[in-house]
Design a protein around this motif. Structure first.
Motif, PDB file in Angstrom:
ATOM      1  N   ARG A   1      19.359  53.742  24.657  1.00  0.00           N
ATOM      2  CA  ARG A   1      20.027  53.185  25.834  1.00  0.00           C
ATOM      3  C   ARG A   1      19.123  53.263  27.066  1.00  0.00           C
ATOM      4  O   ARG A   1      19.090  52.340  27.885  1.00  0.00           O
ATOM      5  CB  ARG A   1      21.335  53.942  26.081  1.00  0.00           C
ATOM      6  N   CYS A   2      18.382  54.362  27.204  1.00  0.00           N
ATOM      7  CA  CYS A   2      17.507  54.530  28.362  1.00  0.00           C
ATOM      8  C   CYS A   2      16.218  53.721  28.234  1.00  0.00           C
ATOM      9  O   CYS A   2      15.630  53.333  29.248  1.00  0.00           O
ATOM     10  CB  CYS A   2      17.162  56.006  28.558  1.00  0.00           C
ATOM     11  N   SER A   3      15.776  53.479  27.019  1.00  0.00           N
ATOM     12  CA  SER A   3      14.550  52.705  26.827  1.00  0.00           C
ATOM     13  C   SER A   3      14.811  51.211  26.818  1.00  0.00           C
ATOM     14  O   SER A   3      13.876  50.404  26.747  1.00  0.00           O
ATOM     15  CB  SER A   3      13.860  53.114  25.519  1.00  0.00           C
TER      16      SER A   3
ATOM     17  N   GLY B   1      19.716  46.261  29.771  1.00  0.00           N
ATOM     18  CA  GLY B   1      19.636  46.808  31.119  1.00  0.00           C
ATOM     19  C   GLY B   1      20.647  47.904  31.330  1.00  0.00           C
ATOM     20  O   GLY B   1      21.199  48.481  30.387  1.00  0.00           O
ATOM     21  N   ASP B   2      20.892  48.186  32.589  1.00  0.00           N
ATOM     22  CA  ASP B   2      21.792  49.267  32.982  1.00  0.00           C
ATOM     23  C   ASP B   2      23.190  48.705  33.219  1.00  0.00           C
ATOM     24  O   ASP B   2      23.593  48.457  34.346  1.00  0.00           O
ATOM     25  CB  ASP B   2      21.236  49.918  34.255  1.00  0.00           C
ATOM     26  N   LEU B   3      23.941  48.520  32.130  1.00  0.00           N
ATOM     27  CA  LEU B   3      25.248  47.869  32.208  1.00  0.00           C
ATOM     28  C   LEU B   3      26.216  48.623  33.118  1.00  0.00           C
ATOM     29  O   LEU B   3      27.056  48.016  33.776  1.00  0.00           O
ATOM     30  CB  LEU B   3      25.852  47.748  30.804  1.00  0.00           C
ATOM     31  N   ALA B   4      26.106  49.940  33.147  1.00  0.00           N
ATOM     32  CA  ALA B   4      27.041  50.733  33.954  1.00  0.00           C
ATOM     33  C   ALA B   4      26.841  50.502  35.452  1.00  0.00           C
ATOM     34  O   ALA B   4      27.711  50.839  36.249  1.00  0.00           O
ATOM     35  CB  ALA B   4      26.891  52.214  33.635  1.00  0.00           C
TER      36      ALA B   4
ATOM     37  N   ASN C   1      16.482  49.285  33.745  1.00  0.00           N
ATOM     38  CA  ASN C   1      16.449  50.740  33.752  1.00  0.00           C
ATOM     39  C   ASN C   1      15.252  51.212  34.571  1.00  0.00           C
ATOM     40  O   ASN C   1      14.100  50.993  34.200  1.00  0.00           O
ATOM     41  CB  ASN C   1      16.336  51.283  32.324  1.00  0.00           C
ATOM     42  N   GLY C   2      15.512  51.838  35.695  1.00  0.00           N
ATOM     43  CA  GLY C   2      14.444  52.327  36.556  1.00  0.00           C
ATOM     44  C   GLY C   2      14.972  53.388  37.488  1.00  0.00           C
ATOM     45  O   GLY C   2      16.187  53.496  37.711  1.00  0.00           O
ATOM     46  N   LEU C   3      14.073  54.181  38.053  1.00  0.00           N
ATOM     47  CA  LEU C   3      14.473  55.275  38.934  1.00  0.00           C
ATOM     48  C   LEU C   3      14.429  54.882  40.403  1.00  0.00           C
ATOM     49  O   LEU C   3      15.145  55.444  41.217  1.00  0.00           O
ATOM     50  CB  LEU C   3      13.576  56.492  38.698  1.00  0.00           C
ATOM     51  N   THR C   4      13.582  53.927  40.755  1.00  0.00           N
ATOM     52  CA  THR C   4      13.453  53.506  42.146  1.00  0.00           C
ATOM     53  C   THR C   4      14.005  52.093  42.304  1.00  0.00           C
ATOM     54  O   THR C   4      14.167  51.351  41.333  1.00  0.00           O
ATOM     55  CB  THR C   4      11.982  53.519  42.586  1.00  0.00           C
ATOM     56  N   ALA C   5      14.277  51.719  43.546  1.00  0.00           N
ATOM     57  CA  ALA C   5      14.795  50.380  43.826  1.00  0.00           C
ATOM     58  C   ALA C   5      13.816  49.310  43.346  1.00  0.00           C
ATOM     59  O   ALA C   5      14.218  48.255  42.848  1.00  0.00           O
ATOM     60  CB  ALA C   5      15.055  50.232  45.322  1.00  0.00           C
TER      61      ALA C   5
END
Length: 522
Positions: free
Chosen positions: A222-224, A235-238, A280-284
């Protein structure tokens, strides 16, 4: 036994300046709230105190120290084979562990077993290893198991750990059982979630919680981004938000009909909201939005590049990231409704906390929309508080018929709003396409709503409560103990036993004004 905590610890209060040290020790990778880090520190101190008070046998020690902990590092916390993020995470874990040992030295009673361990260099190194093992492997309540603690994490787990076993007896609380949450193929690795409710949050939140609590960077399917067959599943569905291209914003805020996303079929003026899924990423900058409807991609536009329209669309990502951080900090600092009441002291302070939550919910909805995890988390937090207050409201009725009728009108509206929020959360959880049934997250909310409806006493409300509890009946039969299964069965069949009285009359008196709303949310 006779060894009370006071024989191990001379002080149960953290040493002076501990909070300042926690704040200053947090690295860029560790953005946990102060409350969560203090809680982790206290857990570490309790773990080494328990170990000192009654040291395990050599056989248990061998099994205990076989468990995973961040050990493939040198004294500076650098691992040449690890990424910078992993090294930063490990350094943060080591700093907190060293702080726990320092606190232990100052808090330990003179000549106690803990004091003796901390004065010996070899034993102190052993305690440091113990604390890292505890931090990475302990279940809720500090439990560590030789086999169960070895089960790896996934943000799309196929199994869950159930505490208490099948029986509701007190002795069964010492039992933890690993149960399959879906069909598992032969040879497939079994995973559980270390995240609790944050399993249903977005990528940056899951990574932050895992780094701060378990000291690793998750690279599950899910994260990859390899967790689904469809392109939009990658992607980040949530964290999906209304597409800034399809739905241009006024400043940072969504138009009202877009932010609430009412069903277009309910109103001829309703609109179909188009959602964009972040990468999926940590920054904008790493979280570009992909919209299935317009096939467009929205990204942060660097200074000096792109049109003004593109820059405004890209700012929606920054606004989303800022809102997510604020909501997570709020959730971690307050916890559940019980924790809020303890912190606030009840009364007017509780109302103030609720007002603050309402403001956060308004902020999250206006920036992130109705299908973002932040909106659902805040809404459920408010629903939790409402469900807790419904019973006490019903208990105070019976003195003034006119006032009771007014109270019931208000109560029906609040119940309908709670039902609507829980229904939306069920839909949201299902849309994430996880292996777990949404009831793993929403069981308590759903049963709480059913209890309230059954408590109203009239047959219509009790039947409605039976409909709600039926949503989680299958989950309860597989994952809950005997006592909770009986509760579910009793709620499901309450309407068949009759009853009612004054509460029934009050419910029927409010039926016309709320029946349409009740049908809508059901």
């Amino acid at each position: 036994n006779d060894e009370t905590p006071s024989s191990i610890m001379s002080d149960l209060i953290l040493p002076p300046n501990t909070l300042e040290k926690i704040k200053s020790s947090t690295t860029a990778a560790g953005k946990a709230s102060l409350d969560s880090r203090v809680s982790k520190l206290r857990g570490m101190i309790l773990a080494m105190s328990s170990y000192a008070a009654k040291q395990p046998s050599e056989e248990v020690k061998t099994k205990l120290f076989e468990l995973y902990h961040p050990s493939s590092i040198n004294n500076e916390g650098d691992n040449a084979d690890a990424t910078a993020d992993v090294n930063a995470t490990i350094k943060d874990a080591l700093e907190l562990t060293k702080l726990a040992l320092s606190c232990g030295q100052k808090m330990a009673a003179k000549d106690s077993p803990l004091s003796s361990l901390l004065q010996n260099k070899a034993d102190k190194e052993l305690l440091m290893k113990l604390l890292l093992i505890y931090s990475c492997n302990a279940f809720e309540g500090g439990r560590i198991y030789h086999r169960l603690s070895r089960v790896n994490h996934s943000c799309n787990p196929n199994a869950v750990v159930v505490e208490g076993g099948e029986s509701s007896d007190a002795g069964a609380n010492d039992t933890s059982v690993l149960k399959a949450a879906c069909e598992i193929q032969a040879g497939e690795e079994i995973h559980i979630s270390y995240l609790g409710k944050y399993l249903y949050a977005g990528f940056p939140v899951r990574q932050r919680v895992l780094r701060d609590s378990k000291h690793f960077v998750c690279k599950c399917s899910r994260c990859s981004g390899s967790g689904g067959e469809e392109e939009e599943d990658h992607g980040d569905l949530a964290s999906r938000v209304p597409c800034p291209v399809c739905h241009p914003r006024t400043g940072r805020y969504l138009d009202e009909d877009v932010m609430f996303d009412e069903d277009a079929n309910d109103d001829e003026n309703g609109i179909n909201v188009c959602y964009a899924v972040p990468a999926n990423g940590l920054t904008a900058e790493e979280r570009s939005l992909r919209c299935k409807s317009c096939k467009g991609t929205t990204s942060i536009v660097s200074d000096g590049g792109g049109s003004m329209r593109k820059k405004k669309e890209g700012m929606a990502i920054k606004y989303m990231c800022m809102a997510e951080e604020k909501v997570l900090d709020r959730m971690e600092s307050t916890g559940g409704s019980d924790n809020k009441q303890q912190k606030s002291g009840g009364g007017d302070d509780t109302e103030t906390e609720r007002d603050i939550d309402q403001q956060f919910l308004q902020m999250a909805t206006s920036i992130c929309g109705a299908q973002h995890w932040a909106t659902h988390f805040l809404n459920l937090s408010l629903i939790e508080e409402s469900l807790a207050s419904f019973h006490s409201t019903l208990m105070t009725m019976g003195q003034d018929p006119a006032k009771d009728a007014e109270t019931m009108e208000e109560l029906f509206v609040e119940i309908a709003e709670a039902a609507d929020g829980i229904e939306r959360a069920h839909t949201f959880a299902s849309s994430l396409k996880l292996n777990l049934d949404p009831s793993h997250w929403l069981f308590d909310y759903t049963v709480g709503l059913a209890r309230t409806l059954v408590g109203l006493g009239d047959e219509k409300s009790q039947k409605y409560g039976a409909e709600w509890v039926s949503k989680v009946e299958r989950y309860a039969n597989h994952f809950e103990n005997e006592g909770m299964r009986k509760v579910v069965d009793a709620l499901k069949n309450a309407w068949k036993r009759g009853g009612g009285g004054d509460t029934k009359k009050k419910g029927e008196g409010s039926e016309d004004g709320n029946d349409s709303k009740r049908r809508k949310v059901s």
